[in-house]
Write a protein that holds these residues in place. Structure first.
Motif, short mmCIF file in Angstrom:
data_model
loop_
_atom_site.label_atom_id
_atom_site.label_comp_id
_atom_site.label_asym_id
_atom_site.label_seq_id
_atom_site.Cartn_x
_atom_site.Cartn_y
_atom_site.Cartn_z
N ARG A 1 -14.09 24.31 -2.50
CA ARG A 1 -15.83 24.00 -2.39
C ARG A 1 -16.33 25.09 -1.85
O ARG A 1 -17.69 25.31 -2.13
CB ARG A 1 -15.82 22.70 -2.00
CG ARG A 1 -15.22 21.46 -2.68
CD ARG A 1 -15.61 20.31 -2.11
NE ARG A 1 -15.27 19.03 -2.63
CZ ARG A 1 -15.35 17.83 -2.16
NH1 ARG A 1 -15.70 17.67 -1.09
NH2 ARG A 1 -14.83 16.81 -3.01
N GLY A 2 -15.95 26.00 -0.94
CA GLY A 2 -16.74 27.11 -0.57
C GLY A 2 -16.01 27.86 0.53
O GLY A 2 -14.66 27.46 0.98
N VAL B 1 -21.13 27.32 -0.03
CA VAL B 1 -20.64 26.80 -1.33
C VAL B 1 -20.31 27.71 -2.27
O VAL B 1 -20.98 28.98 -2.23
CB VAL B 1 -21.80 25.73 -1.88
CG1 VAL B 1 -21.89 24.63 -1.08
CG2 VAL B 1 -23.08 26.55 -2.30
N TYR C 1 -23.15 26.43 -6.70
CA TYR C 1 -24.30 25.73 -6.55
C TYR C 1 -24.49 24.60 -7.35
O TYR C 1 -24.59 23.27 -6.78
CB TYR C 1 -25.59 26.46 -6.28
CG TYR C 1 -27.00 25.71 -6.17
CD1 TYR C 1 -27.18 25.40 -4.84
CD2 TYR C 1 -27.51 25.29 -7.26
CE1 TYR C 1 -28.25 24.58 -4.61
CE2 TYR C 1 -28.81 24.29 -6.74
CZ TYR C 1 -28.99 24.16 -5.51
OH TYR C 1 -30.12 23.41 -5.37
N GLU D 1 -22.18 22.99 -9.42
CA GLU D 1 -21.12 22.19 -9.43
C GLU D 1 -21.35 21.32 -8.16
O GLU D 1 -20.76 19.87 -8.10
CB GLU D 1 -19.79 22.92 -9.37
CG GLU D 1 -18.46 21.89 -9.64
CD GLU D 1 -17.98 21.34 -8.47
OE1 GLU D 1 -17.50 20.20 -8.30
OE2 GLU D 1 -18.36 21.93 -7.13
N THR D 2 -21.51 21.76 -6.80
CA THR D 2 -21.80 21.02 -5.79
C THR D 2 -22.84 20.21 -5.74
O THR D 2 -22.71 19.05 -5.43
CB THR D 2 -21.86 22.25 -4.65
OG1 THR D 2 -20.68 23.14 -4.60
CG2 THR D 2 -22.06 21.42 -3.30
N GLU D 3 -23.98 20.61 -6.42
CA GLU D 3 -24.99 19.60 -6.48
C GLU D 3 -24.69 18.35 -7.35
O GLU D 3 -25.15 17.26 -6.93
CB GLU D 3 -26.38 20.28 -7.29
CG GLU D 3 -27.65 19.58 -7.44
CD GLU D 3 -28.58 20.26 -7.89
OE1 GLU D 3 -29.72 20.04 -7.57
OE2 GLU D 3 -28.35 21.05 -8.94
N ARG E 1 -21.70 17.31 -7.91
CA ARG E 1 -20.67 16.55 -7.16
C ARG E 1 -21.46 15.74 -5.93
O ARG E 1 -21.18 14.51 -6.03
CB ARG E 1 -19.50 17.35 -6.29
CG ARG E 1 -18.49 16.60 -5.53
CD ARG E 1 -17.65 17.67 -5.01
NE ARG E 1 -18.43 18.55 -4.01
CZ ARG E 1 -18.67 18.16 -2.86
NH1 ARG E 1 -18.68 17.13 -2.19
NH2 ARG E 1 -19.46 19.38 -1.91
N LEU E 2 -22.24 16.26 -5.22
CA LEU E 2 -23.01 15.41 -4.27
C LEU E 2 -23.89 14.29 -4.71
O LEU E 2 -23.77 13.20 -4.37
CB LEU E 2 -23.80 16.20 -3.44
CG LEU E 2 -22.98 17.19 -2.37
CD1 LEU E 2 -23.97 18.30 -1.96
CD2 LEU E 2 -22.17 16.41 -1.43
N GLN F 1 -26.29 16.51 3.09
CA GLN F 1 -25.95 17.70 2.61
C GLN F 1 -26.60 18.20 1.36
O GLN F 1 -26.79 19.59 1.08
CB GLN F 1 -24.50 17.55 2.15
CG GLN F 1 -23.56 17.33 3.38
CD GLN F 1 -21.87 17.12 2.95
OE1 GLN F 1 -21.50 17.63 1.97
NE2 GLN F 1 -21.53 15.87 3.57
N LEU G 1 -28.30 21.75 1.03
CA LEU G 1 -28.09 22.57 -0.33
C LEU G 1 -29.69 22.99 -0.99
O LEU G 1 -29.75 24.29 -1.20
CB LEU G 1 -27.10 21.91 -1.03
CG LEU G 1 -26.67 22.62 -2.16
CD1 LEU G 1 -26.02 24.00 -1.90
CD2 LEU G 1 -25.94 21.87 -3.33
#
Length: 398
Positions: free
Chosen positions: A70-71, A95, A98, A100-102, A104-105, A187, A191
């Motif tokens: 993830r990072g 991360v 960006y 994909e992380t957004e 997922r969260l 988180q 982000l």
């Protein structure tokens, strides 16, 4: 003295001839009987099969992980032996992706909200449910794959205790999920604010036991306020135990298996493998001290109202059942749980009468006879003409 010798010879021949007649009587022309002196009936008992192992009381252990995909890890905000509260920062990372992380969260927050709503509904449903004062049948049950309860399955007092313990478990899980949701929301906010950095906060309260400088799993281990019983299992024991099984510590405090490891603690060809088991406590654990050695029972199987007989009443794998026609039949039975000299009869209901003594006189599918007890005799019936006939028949038959 000669006549005594002949008497012994004649008696011996009589016994021998009759024994041969019985032994070679393949067509059952010689009548056989089962002489029964004592009998009883199949009763009901609570039965359980347990695995008992020595354990040690320790604090609950919570693990926090870091997925390197993830990072890129940046820094720790805690050190070993630090006290942490829910929401305190543990570590930060940059991360890799960006978008994909957004996603997922956002998905994680949505799932946690659904779980929180479900737990809140269960708590409300439990709090509004009133246990009937007189009921042996279950009128409330939950089994959604994660939570399971059946009320009232025993006496009302016991059911009320189970209800309170279930609510406590739900409230504990609700607090953890709310903390995880708040962490995920923080988180996501960070982000969106920085565009690249995320700080992971603690969903637990306790003391940092270990951190992993090499970034191996788990990254941070936190000892919580709750006490758990920790035991080591052998290969055979590990195969019998599953997460969620009920437990008991020192025959006093109830709990359940929180975790049983699939991987042994050490790989040493010269020593037997040992697997760690952690059991949480549902009852009052104040009397148990950290580091105290205790006896842990894992309940592998249980039956609330099992049909049971004494183990020594079985004839091999058969039960000498007294039939409705006044006979004895040696019936093959399917046995279940063994406990304190009792054994579960899985394929017979309670209330069936069976013979217990003397075992060596029982014969399959034979008429039943009992000893004559003069003390139980109603002698006045001898002078009752209406009762004379069956009474005299019985005496003559004997």
């Amino acid at each position: 003295m000669q006549w005594k010798r002949w008497l012994f010879v004649m008696v011996g021949l009589f016994v021998l001839v009759n024994s041969c007649l019985i032994f070679f009587d393949s067509e059952a022309r010689v009548e056989r009987k089962s002489n029964v002196s004592e009998w009883t009936e199949i009763s009901q008992r609570y039965m359980e099969e347990t695995l008992t192992e020595r354990a040690m009381m320790t604090a609950s252990e919570q693990r926090v992980y870091f997925d390197k995909r993830r990072g890129e890890f940046e820094e720790f905000f805690v050190e070993k032996s630090d006290s942490v509260s829910v929401g305190d920062p543990l570590y930060a990372y940059q991360v890799t992706d960006y978008a994909e992380t957004e996603r997922r969260l956002s998905s994680e927050i949505s799932q946690l909200n659904d779980e929180i709503s479900r737990i809140e509904d269960l708590i409300q449903e439990m709090e509004f449910y009133t246990i009937p004062e007189n009921s042996s049948e279950s009128s409330f049950s939950v089994n959604d794959g994660e939570y399971e309860i059946d009320l009232p399955s025993t006496e009302p007092i016991e059911s009320e205790y189970q209800k309170e313990q279930f609510i406590t478990e739900l409230e504990r899980d609700l607090a953890v999920r709310e903390a995880k949701r708040d962490s995920a929301e923080n988180q996501l906010d960070e982000l969106e604010s920085t565009g690249e950095t995320i700080t992971v906060t603690s969903p637990y309260e306790g003391v940092v036991e270990e951190i992993s400088p090499s970034l191996g799993d788990p990254l941070v281990t936190i000892l919580g306020d709750e006490k758990v019983a920790m035991a080591k299992l052998s290969d055979d024991q590990q195969k019998q135990v599953e997460q969620g099984m009920a437990t008991r510590v020192n025959d006093v405090v109830d709990g359940e298996v929180a975790r049983v490891n699939d991987v042994p603690e050490t790989f040493d060809g010269d020593k037997p493998a040992r697997y760690a088991l952690n059991a949480t406590l549902n009852g009052n654990a104040d009397r148990l001290l950290l580091g105290e050695k205790v006896e842990l029972d894992v309940i592998l199987d249980a039956s609330e109202n099992a049909s049971v007989v004494r183990e020594d009443h079985l004839v091999d794998t058969q039960l000498p059942v007294i039939t409705g026609e006044g006979g004895v039949s040696l019936v093959d039975v399917r046995t279940g749980i063994h406990m304190d000299g009792w054994i579960e009869i899985a394929d017979m209901p309670p209330g069936i009468h069976y013979a217990t003594e003397p075992e060596e006189r029982f014969r399959h599918q034979t008429p039943l006879t009992t000893r004559f007890d003069a003390g139980e005799m109603a002698w006045l019936d001898m002078f009752d003409f209406a009762k004379q006939t069956p009474l005299l028949k019985g005496l003559l038959y004997r």
